[in-house]
Scaffold this motif. Structure first.
Motif, mmCIF file in Angstrom:
data_model
loop_
_atom_site.group_PDB
_atom_site.id
_atom_site.type_symbol
_atom_site.label_atom_id
_atom_site.label_comp_id
_atom_site.label_asym_id
_atom_site.label_seq_id
_atom_site.Cartn_x
_atom_site.Cartn_y
_atom_site.Cartn_z
ATOM 1 N N GLY A 77 0.796 -1.226 0.000
ATOM 2 C CA GLY A 77 0.000 0.000 0.000
ATOM 3 C C GLY A 77 0.825 1.271 0.000
ATOM 4 O O GLY A 77 0.279 2.351 -0.122
ATOM 5 N N LYS A 78 2.132 1.172 0.150
ATOM 6 C CA LYS A 78 2.987 2.358 0.149
ATOM 7 C C LYS A 78 3.413 2.673 -1.274
ATOM 8 O O LYS A 78 3.647 1.779 -2.067
ATOM 9 N N MET A 79 3.521 3.949 -1.552
ATOM 10 C CA MET A 79 3.976 4.372 -2.871
ATOM 11 C C MET A 79 5.466 4.104 -3.010
ATOM 12 O O MET A 79 6.225 4.251 -2.060
ATOM 13 N N GLU A 80 5.863 3.728 -4.200
ATOM 14 C CA GLU A 80 7.265 3.487 -4.491
ATOM 15 C C GLU A 80 7.954 4.828 -4.716
ATOM 16 O O GLU A 80 7.396 5.729 -5.344
ATOM 17 N N GLU A 81 9.169 4.960 -4.200
ATOM 18 C CA GLU A 81 9.919 6.183 -4.439
ATOM 19 C C GLU A 81 10.389 6.175 -5.882
ATOM 20 O O GLU A 81 10.915 5.185 -6.376
ATOM 21 N N TYR A 82 10.184 7.275 -6.557
ATOM 22 C CA TYR A 82 10.530 7.387 -7.971
ATOM 23 C C TYR A 82 11.904 8.029 -8.099
ATOM 24 O O TYR A 82 12.127 9.129 -7.589
ATOM 25 N N PRO A 83 12.844 7.387 -8.768
ATOM 26 C CA PRO A 83 14.185 7.976 -8.904
ATOM 27 C C PRO A 83 14.153 9.194 -9.837
ATOM 28 O O PRO A 83 13.515 9.167 -10.881
ATOM 29 N N ILE A 84 14.838 10.235 -9.435
ATOM 30 C CA ILE A 84 14.915 11.452 -10.239
ATOM 31 C C ILE A 84 16.311 11.528 -10.840
ATOM 32 O O ILE A 84 17.305 11.510 -10.116
ATOM 33 N N CYS A 85 16.376 11.604 -12.161
ATOM 34 C CA CYS A 85 17.681 11.693 -12.814
ATOM 35 C C CYS A 85 18.285 13.078 -12.568
ATOM 36 O O CYS A 85 17.593 14.028 -12.191
ATOM 37 N N GLU A 86 19.580 13.192 -12.793
ATOM 38 C CA GLU A 86 20.291 14.442 -12.533
ATOM 39 C C GLU A 86 19.731 15.587 -13.387
ATOM 40 O O GLU A 86 19.589 16.718 -12.920
ATOM 41 N N TRP A 87 19.376 15.281 -14.644
ATOM 42 C CA TRP A 87 18.823 16.319 -15.522
ATOM 43 C C TRP A 87 17.528 16.874 -14.937
ATOM 44 O O TRP A 87 17.323 18.089 -14.916
ATOM 45 N N ASP A 88 16.645 15.975 -14.453
ATOM 46 C CA ASP A 88 15.379 16.418 -13.854
ATOM 47 C C ASP A 88 15.630 17.225 -12.582
ATOM 48 O O ASP A 88 14.961 18.239 -12.345
ATOM 49 N N ALA A 89 16.560 16.785 -11.759
ATOM 50 C CA ALA A 89 16.873 17.513 -10.522
ATOM 51 C C ALA A 89 17.312 18.942 -10.862
ATOM 52 O O ALA A 89 16.863 19.907 -10.223
ATOM 53 N N ASP A 90 18.159 19.085 -11.877
ATOM 54 C CA ASP A 90 18.590 20.419 -12.313
ATOM 55 C C ASP A 90 17.415 21.216 -12.873
ATOM 56 O O ASP A 90 17.257 22.405 -12.591
ATOM 57 N N PHE A 91 16.584 20.561 -13.666
ATOM 58 C CA PHE A 91 15.412 21.200 -14.282
ATOM 59 C C PHE A 91 14.473 21.749 -13.202
ATOM 60 O O PHE A 91 14.059 22.904 -13.258
ATOM 61 N N PHE A 92 14.158 20.943 -12.202
ATOM 62 C CA PHE A 92 13.220 21.358 -11.158
ATOM 63 C C PHE A 92 13.843 22.352 -10.185
ATOM 64 O O PHE A 92 13.118 23.121 -9.548
ATOM 65 N N SER A 93 15.159 22.355 -10.065
ATOM 66 C CA SER A 93 15.803 23.291 -9.138
ATOM 67 C C SER A 93 15.710 24.728 -9.634
ATOM 68 O O SER A 93 15.910 25.660 -8.861
ATOM 69 N N THR A 94 15.396 24.913 -10.915
ATOM 70 C CA THR A 94 15.331 26.264 -11.483
ATOM 71 C C THR A 94 13.934 26.880 -11.388
ATOM 72 O O THR A 94 13.762 28.028 -11.773
ATOM 73 N N VAL A 95 12.949 26.121 -10.895
ATOM 74 C CA VAL A 95 11.582 26.642 -10.863
ATOM 75 C C VAL A 95 11.132 26.911 -9.429
ATOM 76 O O VAL A 95 11.574 26.250 -8.491
ATOM 77 N N ASP A 96 10.245 27.889 -9.293
ATOM 78 C CA ASP A 96 9.692 28.166 -7.973
ATOM 79 C C ASP A 96 8.577 27.159 -7.665
ATOM 80 O O ASP A 96 8.165 26.383 -8.536
ATOM 81 N N HIS A 97 8.105 27.179 -6.429
ATOM 82 C CA HIS A 97 7.098 26.200 -6.012
ATOM 83 C C HIS A 97 5.817 26.305 -6.821
ATOM 84 O O HIS A 97 5.226 25.286 -7.193
ATOM 85 N N GLY A 98 5.361 27.513 -7.116
ATOM 86 C CA GLY A 98 4.134 27.694 -7.891
ATOM 87 C C GLY A 98 4.250 27.069 -9.275
ATOM 88 O O GLY A 98 3.329 26.396 -9.747
ATOM 89 N N THR A 99 5.385 27.282 -9.915
ATOM 90 C CA THR A 99 5.616 26.712 -11.243
ATOM 91 C C THR A 99 5.683 25.189 -11.166
ATOM 92 O O THR A 99 5.148 24.493 -12.036
ATOM 93 N N LEU A 100 6.323 24.669 -10.123
ATOM 94 C CA LEU A 100 6.405 23.225 -9.938
ATOM 95 C C LEU A 100 5.010 22.622 -9.834
ATOM 96 O O LEU A 100 4.702 21.609 -10.471
ATOM 97 N N PHE A 101 4.138 23.266 -9.074
ATOM 98 C CA PHE A 101 2.770 22.749 -8.943
ATOM 99 C C PHE A 101 1.990 22.886 -10.248
ATOM 100 O O PHE A 101 1.183 22.021 -10.592
ATOM 101 N N GLU A 102 2.237 23.955 -11.004
ATOM 102 C CA GLU A 102 1.598 24.090 -12.316
ATOM 103 C C GLU A 102 2.065 22.989 -13.269
ATOM 104 O O GLU A 102 1.276 22.468 -14.058
ATOM 105 N N LEU A 103 3.350 22.638 -13.185
ATOM 106 C CA LEU A 103 3.876 21.538 -14.004
ATOM 107 C C LEU A 103 3.195 20.221 -13.637
ATOM 108 O O LEU A 103 2.867 19.416 -14.516
ATOM 109 N N ILE A 104 2.971 19.995 -12.355
ATOM 110 C CA ILE A 104 2.304 18.770 -11.911
ATOM 111 C C ILE A 104 0.879 18.720 -12.456
ATOM 112 O O ILE A 104 0.443 17.695 -12.987
ATOM 113 N N ILE A 105 0.168 19.820 -12.358
ATOM 114 C CA ILE A 105 -1.219 19.870 -12.847
ATOM 115 C C ILE A 105 -1.253 19.643 -14.361
ATOM 116 O O ILE A 105 -2.069 18.875 -14.873
ATOM 117 N N ALA A 106 -0.346 20.290 -15.085
ATOM 118 C CA ALA A 106 -0.295 20.136 -16.544
ATOM 119 C C ALA A 106 0.112 18.715 -16.931
ATOM 120 O O ALA A 106 -0.440 18.148 -17.878
#
Length: 169
Positions: free
Chosen positions: A82-111
């Motif tokens: 019943g527990k969610m599996e942790e999803y590995p984040i590649c280095e490119w994604d970590a860099d990509f997400f580090s450049t966005v603010d929280h609001g943009t991150l949540f907009e990306l999730i919704i989109a």
């Protein structure tokens, strides 16, 4: 490679190759079900993306271009316990997400949810999970600028202050 034109909610049109556009399950189904991918080269299909603005769509296309050859993640990432599996984040994604603010991150999730881009959804949600991990609820409220729900004590104090103000007038 066929060209696909995507129109954001604010009217900006992005030209991208079909393979990049097909990172989105929603767009892939549209192209295949409506026969749009087989149109003549000079008549590129225009697909409206009404719930995604141009800033977010541009970021999604950047992400999709990098990940277009990735194997899509499985639909059901739940473990049997019943527990969610942790999803590995590649280095490119970590860099990509580090450049966005929280609001943009949540907009990306919704989109990503709207466009059915599981890889982006998983990476973005795991990024948020990593931000939350090891923090108290109060720290999480501060990180994401979430107002605290008023406690019974707060409500009582506000009521008492309001009562004394009205008695003085």
């Amino acid at each position: 490679m066929p060209l696909v034109r995507l129109e954001s909610s604010d009217g900006v049109v992005f030209d991208t190759d079909a393979d990049t556009a097909k990172c989105s399950g929603t767009i892939k189904n549209m192209l295949e079900d409506c026969g749009l991918e087989h149109e003549e080269d000079h008549d590129h299909p225009l697909i409206p993306v009404p719930h995604v603005n141009s800033t977010i769509l541009k970021m999604i296309l950047t992400w999709a271009k990098y990940h277009m050859n990735d194997v899509p993640p499985a639909k059901d990432a739940d473990k049997k316990d019943g527990k969610m599996e942790e999803y590995p984040i590649c280095e490119w994604d970590a860099d990509f997400f580090s450049t966005v603010d929280h609001g943009t991150l949540f907009e990306l999730i919704i989109a990503a949810n709207y466009l059915d881009i599981r890889g982006l959804m998983n990476s973005a949600c795991q990024t948020v999970a990593n931000m939350i991990k090891g923090h108290t609820p109060e720290q999480i409220r501060l990180i994401f600028n979430i107002p605290r729900e008023p406690t019974e004590k707060d409500l009582h104090e506000n009521h008492s202050v309001g009562s004394s103000d009205s008695e003085e007038n």
